[in-house]
Design a protein around this motif. Structure first.
Motif, PDB file in Angstrom:
ATOM      1  N   ASN A  92      40.972  43.054  34.697  1.00 19.65           N
ATOM      2  CA  ASN A  92      40.781  41.595  34.586  1.00 19.65           C
ATOM      3  C   ASN A  92      39.352  41.239  34.145  1.00 19.65           C
ATOM      4  OD1 ASN A  92      41.825  38.953  34.898  1.00 19.65           O
ATOM      5  ND2 ASN A  92      40.819  38.772  36.885  1.00 19.65           N
ATOM      6  N   LYS A  93      39.175  39.983  33.811  1.00 18.94           N
ATOM      7  CA  LYS A  93      37.891  39.403  33.363  1.00 18.94           C
ATOM      8  C   LYS A  93      37.454  39.997  32.023  1.00 18.94           C
ATOM      9  CE  LYS A  93      36.358  38.292  38.042  1.00 18.94           C
ATOM     10  NZ  LYS A  93      35.214  37.975  38.891  1.00 18.94           N
ATOM     11  N   THR A 124      43.435  34.095  41.466  1.00 20.10           N
ATOM     12  CA  THR A 124      43.599  33.408  40.179  1.00 20.10           C
ATOM     13  C   THR A 124      44.875  33.888  39.486  1.00 20.10           C
ATOM     14  OG1 THR A 124      41.188  33.485  40.052  1.00 20.10           O
ATOM     15  CG2 THR A 124      42.345  32.779  38.074  1.00 20.10           C
ATOM     16  N   ASP A 180      42.435  41.194  50.042  1.00 16.92           N
ATOM     17  CA  ASP A 180      41.222  41.837  49.546  1.00 16.92           C
ATOM     18  C   ASP A 180      41.045  43.168  50.252  1.00 16.92           C
ATOM     19  OD1 ASP A 180      40.483  39.522  48.108  1.00 16.92           O
ATOM     20  OD2 ASP A 180      39.497  38.679  49.886  1.00 16.92           O
ATOM     21  N   ASP A 191      37.337  38.649  29.328  1.00 14.60           N
ATOM     22  CA  ASP A 191      36.588  37.680  28.518  1.00 14.60           C
ATOM     23  C   ASP A 191      35.077  37.810  28.728  1.00 14.60           C
ATOM     24  OD1 ASP A 191      37.550  36.747  31.191  1.00 14.60           O
ATOM     25  OD2 ASP A 191      36.110  35.132  30.813  1.00 14.60           O
ATOM     26  N   LEU A 192      34.660  38.456  29.807  1.00 16.76           N
ATOM     27  CA  LEU A 192      33.220  38.520  30.085  1.00 16.76           C
ATOM     28  C   LEU A 192      32.537  39.551  29.193  1.00 16.76           C
ATOM     29  CD1 LEU A 192      33.111  38.200  33.985  1.00 16.76           C
ATOM     30  CD2 LEU A 192      32.783  36.423  32.249  1.00 16.76           C
ATOM     31  N   SER A 250      43.376  41.713  31.092  1.00 16.09           N
ATOM     32  CA  SER A 250      43.762  40.318  31.353  1.00 16.09           C
ATOM     33  C   SER A 250      42.554  39.401  31.465  1.00 16.09           C
ATOM     34  CB  SER A 250      44.598  40.235  32.646  1.00 16.09           C
ATOM     35  OG  SER A 250      43.824  40.619  33.763  1.00 16.09           O
ATOM     36  N   ALA A 287      42.496  36.173  33.570  1.00 18.81           N
ATOM     37  CA  ALA A 287      43.345  35.400  34.476  1.00 18.81           C
ATOM     38  C   ALA A 287      43.111  33.897  34.341  1.00 18.81           C
ATOM     39  CB  ALA A 287      43.109  35.848  35.917  1.00 18.81           C
ATOM     40  N   ILE A 288      41.930  33.522  33.928  1.00 19.42           N
ATOM     41  CA  ILE A 288      41.649  32.091  33.815  1.00 19.42           C
ATOM     42  C   ILE A 288      42.473  31.479  32.679  1.00 19.42           C
ATOM     43  CG2 ILE A 288      39.837  30.403  33.241  1.00 19.42           C
ATOM     44  CD1 ILE A 288      37.983  32.018  35.021  1.00 19.42           C
ATOM     45  N   LEU A 319      39.677  44.738  45.091  1.00 17.97           N
ATOM     46  CA  LEU A 319      38.468  44.300  45.788  1.00 17.97           C
ATOM     47  C   LEU A 319      38.387  42.780  45.755  1.00 17.97           C
ATOM     48  CD1 LEU A 319      35.766  46.833  44.494  1.00 17.97           C
ATOM     49  CD2 LEU A 319      37.318  47.038  46.458  1.00 17.97           C
ATOM     50  N   ASP A 320      37.614  42.214  46.653  1.00 18.58           N
ATOM     51  CA  ASP A 320      37.381  40.775  46.639  1.00 18.58           C
ATOM     52  C   ASP A 320      36.708  40.413  45.313  1.00 18.58           C
ATOM     53  OD1 ASP A 320      35.190  42.329  48.076  1.00 18.58           O
ATOM     54  OD2 ASP A 320      34.139  40.499  47.502  1.00 18.58           O
ATOM     55  N   ASN A 321      36.964  39.233  44.840  1.00 19.89           N
ATOM     56  CA  ASN A 321      36.369  38.702  43.611  1.00 19.89           C
ATOM     57  C   ASN A 321      36.923  39.335  42.317  1.00 19.89           C
ATOM     58  OD1 ASN A 321      34.487  36.715  42.643  1.00 19.89           O
ATOM     59  ND2 ASN A 321      33.229  38.393  41.873  1.00 19.89           N
ATOM     60  N   SER A 322      37.975  40.157  42.435  1.00 19.74           N
ATOM     61  CA  SER A 322      38.508  40.780  41.217  1.00 19.74           C
ATOM     62  C   SER A 322      39.393  39.821  40.419  1.00 19.74           C
ATOM     63  CB  SER A 322      39.281  42.058  41.569  1.00 19.74           C
ATOM     64  OG  SER A 322      40.266  41.793  42.540  1.00 19.74           O
ATOM     65  N   GLY A 323      39.922  38.807  41.094  1.00 18.07           N
ATOM     66  CA  GLY A 323      40.739  37.806  40.386  1.00 18.07           C
ATOM     67  C   GLY A 323      42.166  37.699  40.900  1.00 18.07           C
ATOM     68  N   LYS A 324      42.442  38.266  42.068  1.00  9.43           N
ATOM     69  CA  LYS A 324      43.811  38.271  42.600  1.00  9.43           C
ATOM     70  C   LYS A 324      44.369  36.868  42.781  1.00  9.43           C
ATOM     71  CE  LYS A 324      42.502  40.545  46.199  1.00  9.43           C
ATOM     72  NZ  LYS A 324      41.093  40.604  45.779  1.00  9.43           N
TER      73      LYS A 324
HETATM   74  P1  G3D Z   1      39.971  37.368  44.514  1.00  9.38           P
HETATM   75  O1  G3D Z   1      41.139  36.558  44.974  1.00  9.38           O
HETATM   76  O2  G3D Z   1      40.375  38.720  44.028  1.00  9.38           O
HETATM   77  O3  G3D Z   1      38.869  37.463  45.523  1.00  9.38           O
HETATM   78  P2  G3D Z   1      39.482  35.171  42.721  1.00  9.38           P
HETATM   79  O4  G3D Z   1      39.325  36.674  43.221  1.00  9.38           O
HETATM   80  O5  G3D Z   1      40.807  34.957  42.072  1.00  9.38           O
HETATM   81  O6  G3D Z   1      39.087  34.253  43.813  1.00  9.38           O
HETATM   82  O7  G3D Z   1      38.400  35.148  41.560  1.00  9.38           O
HETATM   83  C1  G3D Z   1      37.020  35.371  41.814  1.00  9.38           C
HETATM   84  C2  G3D Z   1      36.194  34.658  40.760  1.00  9.38           C
HETATM   85  O8  G3D Z   1      36.429  35.244  39.484  1.00  9.38           O
HETATM   86  C3  G3D Z   1      36.527  33.179  40.600  1.00  9.38           C
HETATM   87  O9  G3D Z   1      35.351  32.513  40.196  1.00  9.38           O
HETATM   88  C4  G3D Z   1      37.498  33.176  39.440  1.00  9.38           C
HETATM   89  O10 G3D Z   1      37.534  31.943  38.751  1.00  9.38           O
HETATM   90  C5  G3D Z   1      36.895  34.255  38.570  1.00  9.38           C
HETATM   91  N1  G3D Z   1      37.865  34.895  37.679  1.00  9.38           N
HETATM   92  C6  G3D Z   1      39.100  35.366  37.987  1.00  9.38           C
HETATM   93  N2  G3D Z   1      39.675  35.917  36.916  1.00  9.38           N
HETATM   94  C7  G3D Z   1      38.799  35.798  35.885  1.00  9.38           C
HETATM   95  C8  G3D Z   1      38.826  36.179  34.493  1.00  9.38           C
HETATM   96  O11 G3D Z   1      39.778  36.771  33.969  1.00  9.38           O
HETATM   97  N3  G3D Z   1      37.700  35.889  33.769  1.00  9.38           N
HETATM   98  C9  G3D Z   1      36.617  35.262  34.303  1.00  9.38           C
HETATM   99  N4  G3D Z   1      35.580  35.008  33.494  1.00  9.38           N
HETATM  100  N5  G3D Z   1      36.562  34.893  35.600  1.00  9.38           N
HETATM  101  C10 G3D Z   1      37.647  35.160  36.378  1.00  9.38           C
HETATM  102  P3  G3D Z   1      34.529  31.539  41.160  1.00  9.38           P
HETATM  103  O12 G3D Z   1      33.420  31.066  40.291  1.00  9.38           O
HETATM  104  O13 G3D Z   1      35.493  30.489  41.572  1.00  9.38           O
HETATM  105  O14 G3D Z   1      34.074  32.411  42.301  1.00  9.38           O
END
Ligand code: G3D
Ligand code: MG
Length: 192
Positions: A130-131, A32, A69, A133-134, A162, A164-165, A25-30
Motif C-alpha cells: 500500500n501507499k 482506509t 494492528d 502513491d508516495l 495499492s 488505498a486513498i 502494522l499500525d498505520n499501514s492503511g488497513k
Molecule cells: P491502519 O488502520 O493500518 O493503522 P490507516 O492505517 O488506514 O489508519 O492509515 C494510516 C494513514 O495512512 C492515514 O493517514 C491514511 O490516510 C494514510 N493512508 C492509507 N493508505 C494510504 C495510501 O495508499 N496512500 C497514502 N498516501 N496514504 C495512505 P492519516 O494522515 O489520517 O494518519
C-alpha cells in the motif's frame, strides 16, 4: 453493490459466513482499505478491549471482517491470535514507504505463518503493498523480496500494489482472493 457483496455473491456463500482477517502494522492503511471495501449497509463494531489495542469488526450478510494492528506489543498478542482460528482468508497490508519498519512487518508475517492455527492450513493470503502513491514507496516486487514471500510454498498468496486513498489496486486484490476462495471451497467440497 460493494466490492465485498460482489465477492460473497459470486462465491455463492449466502448462508455460510466467510471470515477474513485484515492484518498489518499500525498505520499501514488497513482501516482506509476496509472502509473502501465496506458496503454502506455493513454493520461496524469497534471493540476496544484494552487501552492501546483495538479490533474493528464488521459484517455483511455473508462475510465477516476482523481488522487489527499488529503493533508489536507482546502483551496484546494473545488477543489478536485468538482470531486466527476463524480466519478463512487473510489480507496483509504493508506500508510500502516505511522502509524502517519493513523488517518488523516481515517478523510479524513470519510469526503469523508459524502460528499453530495458521501453519498447516492452506489459507489464501493477499498482500497489499500500500501507499504506492508516495515518493518513498518501493515497488511491490521489492516489498515481496523484503518480506521473503517467495519462501511461502504451502499457501496461495498474491501481492498487489495499492493506493488505498484513491482505491487503486483494491479490485485486483479482491478478484484474486475471490478466485482462491472459490478454489478452496471446491477443494473442500471434493474433500481435498
Ligand atoms: P491502519 O488502520 O493500518 O493503522 P490507516 O492505517 O488506514 O489508519 O492509515 C494510516 C494513514 O495512512 C492515514 O493517514 C491514511 O490516510 C494514510 N493512508 C492509507 N493508505 C494510504 C495510501 O495508499 N496512500 C497514502 N498516501 N496514504 C495512505 P492519516 O494522515 O489520517 O494518519
Ligand atoms: Mg486502523
Amino acid at each position: 453493490m460493494g466490492l465485498l457483496d460482489k465477492l460473497s455473491s459470486l462465491l455463492g456463500l449466502k448462508k455460510k459466513e466467510v471470515h477474513v482477517l485484515c492484518l498489518g502494522l499500525d498505520n499501514s492503511g488497513k482501516t482506509t482499505i476496509i472502509n473502501k471495501l465496506k458496503p454502506s449497509h455493513a454493520q461496524t463494531q469497534d471493540i476496544v478491549p484494552t487501552i492501546g489495542f483495538s479490533i474493528e469488526k464488521f459484517k455483511t450478510s455473508s462475510l465477516s471482517f476482523t481488522v487489527f494492528d499488529m503493533s508489536g506489543q507482546g502483551r496484546y498478542r494473545n488477543l489478536w491470535e485468538h482470531y486466527y482460528k476463524e480466519g478463512q482468508a487473510i489480507i496483509f497490508v504493508i506500508d510500502s514507504s516505511d522502509k524502517l519498519r519493513m523488517v518488523v512487518a516481515r517478523e510479524e508475517l513470519e510469526t503469523l505463518l508459524n502460528h499453530p492455527d495458521i501453519k498447516h492450513r492452506r489459507i489464501p493470503i493477499l498482500f497489499f503493498a500500500n501507499k504506492m502513491d508516495l515518493r518513498d514507496a518501493v515497488t511491490s516486487v521489492k516489498v515481496s523480496q523484503l518480506l521473503c514471500l517467495e519462501s511461502i510454498k504451502d499457501k496461495p498468496w498474491h501481492i498487489c500494489a495499492s493506493d488505498a486513498i484513491k482505491g487503486e489496486g483494491l479490485q485486483e486484490g479482491v478478484d484474486w482472493l475471490q478466485g482462491e476462495a472459490c478454489i478452496g471451497r471446491i477443494c473442500h467440497i471434493l474433500g481435498h
